[in-house]
Design a protein around this motif. Structure first.
Motif, PDB file in Angstrom:
ATOM      1  N   ASN A 124       0.678  -1.702  -0.265  1.00 47.50           N
ATOM      2  CA  ASN A 124      -0.078  -0.044  -0.145  1.00 47.50           C
ATOM      3  C   ASN A 124       1.321   1.100   0.704  1.00 47.50           C
ATOM      4  OD1 ASN A 124      -2.550  -1.071   0.147  1.00 47.50           O
ATOM      5  ND2 ASN A 124      -2.547  -1.258   2.397  1.00 47.50           N
ATOM      6  N   PRO A 127       4.220   0.492  -3.876  1.00 46.44           N
ATOM      7  CA  PRO A 127       3.562  -0.204  -5.007  1.00 46.44           C
ATOM      8  C   PRO A 127       4.777  -0.714  -5.455  1.00 46.44           C
ATOM      9  CG  PRO A 127       2.781   2.200  -4.969  1.00 46.44           C
ATOM     10  CD  PRO A 127       4.312   2.183  -3.917  1.00 46.44           C
ATOM     11  N   VAL A 182       1.669  -9.398  -7.188  1.00 49.95           N
ATOM     12  CA  VAL A 182       1.284  -8.194  -7.914  1.00 49.95           C
ATOM     13  C   VAL A 182      -0.218  -8.277  -7.942  1.00 49.95           C
ATOM     14  CG1 VAL A 182       0.639  -7.650 -10.772  1.00 49.95           C
ATOM     15  CG2 VAL A 182       2.725  -8.972  -9.768  1.00 49.95           C
ATOM     16  N   SER A 183      -1.272  -9.571  -7.647  1.00 43.26           N
ATOM     17  CA  SER A 183      -2.497  -9.700  -6.947  1.00 43.26           C
ATOM     18  C   SER A 183      -2.269  -8.619  -5.707  1.00 43.26           C
ATOM     19  CB  SER A 183      -2.484 -10.317  -7.163  1.00 43.26           C
ATOM     20  OG  SER A 183      -4.081 -11.075  -6.535  1.00 43.26           O
ATOM     21  N   SER A 185      -0.592  -6.255  -4.903  1.00 38.93           N
ATOM     22  CA  SER A 185      -0.823  -5.589  -4.721  1.00 38.93           C
ATOM     23  C   SER A 185      -2.373  -3.470  -5.326  1.00 38.93           C
ATOM     24  CB  SER A 185       0.353  -4.759  -5.591  1.00 38.93           C
ATOM     25  OG  SER A 185       0.498  -5.195  -6.728  1.00 38.93           O
ATOM     26  N   LYS A 186      -2.909  -4.892  -5.996  1.00 36.13           N
ATOM     27  CA  LYS A 186      -3.818  -4.290  -6.411  1.00 36.13           C
ATOM     28  C   LYS A 186      -5.128  -4.643  -5.828  1.00 36.13           C
ATOM     29  CE  LYS A 186      -1.214  -2.722 -10.077  1.00 36.13           C
ATOM     30  NZ  LYS A 186      -1.096  -0.813 -10.305  1.00 36.13           N
ATOM     31  N   VAL A 187      -5.582  -5.363  -5.469  1.00 37.78           N
ATOM     32  CA  VAL A 187      -6.291  -5.922  -4.693  1.00 37.78           C
ATOM     33  C   VAL A 187      -6.370  -6.359  -3.051  1.00 37.78           C
ATOM     34  CG1 VAL A 187      -8.030  -6.638  -6.502  1.00 37.78           C
ATOM     35  CG2 VAL A 187      -6.562  -8.084  -5.388  1.00 37.78           C
ATOM     36  N   THR A 192      -7.645 -11.611  -3.156  1.00 42.50           N
ATOM     37  CA  THR A 192      -6.550 -12.444  -3.495  1.00 42.50           C
ATOM     38  C   THR A 192      -7.011 -14.131  -3.362  1.00 42.50           C
ATOM     39  OG1 THR A 192      -5.164 -10.663  -3.776  1.00 42.50           O
ATOM     40  CG2 THR A 192      -3.794 -12.356  -4.033  1.00 42.50           C
ATOM     41  N   ASN A 241     -10.138  -5.717  -9.551  1.00 46.69           N
ATOM     42  CA  ASN A 241      -9.562  -4.918 -10.553  1.00 46.69           C
ATOM     43  C   ASN A 241      -9.008  -6.200 -11.342  1.00 46.69           C
ATOM     44  OD1 ASN A 241      -6.364  -4.484 -11.123  1.00 46.69           O
ATOM     45  ND2 ASN A 241      -6.914  -2.664 -11.235  1.00 46.69           N
ATOM     46  N   THR A 243      -6.101  -6.384 -13.222  1.00 41.28           N
ATOM     47  CA  THR A 243      -4.301  -6.694 -12.731  1.00 41.28           C
ATOM     48  C   THR A 243      -4.613  -7.597 -11.612  1.00 41.28           C
ATOM     49  OG1 THR A 243      -3.833  -5.025 -13.977  1.00 41.28           O
ATOM     50  CG2 THR A 243      -2.362  -6.422 -12.450  1.00 41.28           C
ATOM     51  N   GLY A 244      -5.063  -7.117 -10.824  1.00 39.29           N
ATOM     52  CA  GLY A 244      -5.003  -7.881  -9.371  1.00 39.29           C
ATOM     53  C   GLY A 244      -6.000  -9.382  -9.970  1.00 39.29           C
TER      54      GLY A 244
END
Length: 392
Positions: A124, A127, A182-183, A185-187, A192, A241, A243-244
Motif C-alpha cells: 500500500n 507499490p 502483484v495481485s 498490490s492491486k486488490v 486474492t 481489478n 490485474t489483481g
C-alpha cells in the motif's frame, strides 16, 4: 537327589498335607512335612525316606490325583494383542507426533497471517511488487546461509543433477510468487486468497489435459463449488481489478506446475523440507533479480522508498523486514510440515490457512464485504475442502 516313598510314607505325607491345607500355604506344608527337623518317632521303620538332606518338592500337584496348579497367575489385560509395555511405547511417539504436527500447523497459519498483513502494508505504501518479491527471497536465502555457516541447520548435500531438476520448480515458484504479490498490490488480500482457493481446479485440469491423468467423478464434482464460488466472489467484489484478478489466476497455474515439477524431479532426493525450500529460494532469487531490475529498476525503487519513508516514517523499514522474514518462515514451516504429514492432511491444512488469512485480513484492513461476496468465498473454500477429501 533321588528318593523313594513307600505307601505308608506317602499316606503320612498326604495326611499331613490335608490337615494343614486350609491353614498354611503349600510351601509351608511341604516344609513342615519333610523338614529335617521332623521327629522320626511317628515314621514307620520300614519307610525308605531319607532326611539327612533337605527334601525339595517342586509342586504338590504331582502327589494328588488331579493336576491343579498351586498358584493361578493372571496377566493384566492379557487378552490384548501386545504387552502393556510395548503398547505404551508405541502410544507415546504417536501422541508426540500429533502434538508436533499441531504445533507445525498453528505456526504455519500464524506466520502466514502475519506475512500477508505486513506484505499488504508494504504494498500500500510502496507499490513495487517485483522488488518486494525479490527482497522476500533474498532475506530467506540470507537466513539459510547464516544457519548453514553457524551449523544451526545441517548443510544439504547437493550435486549438479539436484540443481538441474530444481530449476523448473524454481521457475514456476518465481512466477507464482511474483504473480501473487502483484495481485495483492492491486486488490484486497481476502480477494486474492479467494481466487487462490481455486488452485485445485487448475491442478485437475492441467493433470487431465496435459498429463493424461484421470480422476474419479467425486473429484470433478468438487470443482463445481470451487469454480462457482470463485466466480461469485469475483463478480460481487466491490474493488475488482483485472490485474489483481489475473495475477491470482496466474499464481494458481504457476504453483500447479511447481508441484508437478517437484514431484517428477525430486524423487529419490534426500534433502529435507527445510533445506529443499532454502535451495528453491536461492535459485528463484537468481532467476527473479534481473527481471525485477528490468521491469521496475533502481530509480523507481529509490524514489518510491523516499516517498514511503516520508509518509510512514522509520517503521516502514520494519514492515519491509517483517514481510520478508515472515514470508520465508511460513514457507519453511509448510515444507517442514509436508515432511511429517500426508498430502491430504497438508491440503486440508492449506484450506484452513486460507480461511484464517481471509478472515483476519477483512478484520484488520476493514475490507468491505457484501453478503453475496462472503457467500461466494465460503462456497469456494468449502469446495476446496471437498476436493481434498475426494482426492483421497
Amino acid at each position: 537327589m533321588s528318593f523313594s516313598i513307600k505307601q505308608s510314607g506317602l499316606a503320612s505325607c498326604m495326611n499331613a498335607t490335608n490337615c494343614g491345607l486350609h491353614k498354611r500355604s503349600p510351601l509351608t506344608i511341604c516344609r513342615s512335612s519333610f523338614s529335617p527337623s521332623l521327629s522320626l518317632e511317628n515314621i514307620p521303620p520300614k519307610t525308605n525316606l531319607s532326611v539327612s538332606k533337605p527334601l525339595h518338592v517342586s509342586s504338590i500337584e504331582s502327589i494328588g490325583k488331579e493336576k491343579r496348579p498351586a498358584f493361578h497367575c493372571k496377566a493384566y489385560e492379557a487378552d490384548k494383542s501386545q504387552p502393556i509395555e510395548a503398547a505404551a511405547v508405541e502410544v507415546k511417539p504417536e501422541a508426540a507426533k500429533r502434538v508436533k504436527i499441531g504445533i507445525y500447523f498453528a505456526t504455519w497459519w500464524a506466520l502466514n497471517v502475519v506475512f500477508n498483513i505486513y506484505n499488504k502494508k508494504v504494498l500500500n505504501a510502496y507499490p513495487y511488487p517485483w522488488l518486494t518479491s525479490t527482497l522476500s527471497l533474498a532475506c530467506g536465502s540470507l537466513m539459510m546461509l547464516i544457519s548453514w555457516a553457524t551449523r544451526i541447520a545441517e548443510t544439504p548435500q547437493t550435486d549438479f543433477e539436484f540443481w538441474k531438476t530444481l530449476f523448473p520448480v524454481a521457475v514456476a515458484h518465481t512466477i507464482g510468487h511474483v504473480a501473487a504479490t502483484v495481485s495483492m498490490s492491486k486488490v484486497a488480500v481476502s480477494f486474492t486468497h479467494i481466487i487462490k482457493s481455486g488452485e485445485p481446479a487448475f491442478s485437475v485440469l492441467v493433470s487431465r489435459f496435459l498429463l493424461g491423468e484421470t480422476f474419479p467423478p467425486s473429484v470433478y464434482l468438487s470443482l463445481v463449488p470451487i469454480i462457482g464460488g470463485c466466480a461469485l466472489a469475483a463478480v460481487t467484489e466491490l474493488n475488482f481489478n483485472m490485474t489483481g484478478f489475473m495475477g491470482a489466476m496466474i499464481s494458481n497455474l504457476a504453483f500447479v506446475f511447481r508441484n508437478i515439477f517437484s514431484k517428477k524431479g525430486m524423487k529419490g532426493k534426500s534433502v529435507s523440507g527445510m533445506n529443499y525450500y532454502a535451495c528453491l529460494s536461492m535459485l528463484s532469487l537468481l532467476i527473479l533479480t534481473p527481471f525485477a531490475v528490468a521491469v521496475e529498476g533502481p530509480q523507481m525503487w529509490a524514489a518510491g522508498w523516499q516517498k514511503a519513508l516520508s509518509e510512514i516514517g522509520p517503521q516502514f523499514v520494519w514492515w519491509v523486514a517483517a514481510q520478508s522474514i515472515f514470508y520465508h518462515l511460513y514457507n519453511q514451516v509448510s515444507y517442514m510440515s509436508l515432511d511429517e504429514i500426508s498430502p491430504l492432511t497438508f491440503s486440508v491444512g492449506n484450506t484452513m490457512k486460507r480461511i484464517s488469512v481471509i478472515v483476519s485480513s477483512i478484520i484488520i484492513f476493514h475490507t468491505p464485504v457484501q453478503p453475496v461476496n462472503a457467500l461466494g468465498a465460503a462456497i469456494a473454500v468449502l469446495g476446496t475442502f471437498l476436493y481434498s477429501q475426494a482426492k483421497a
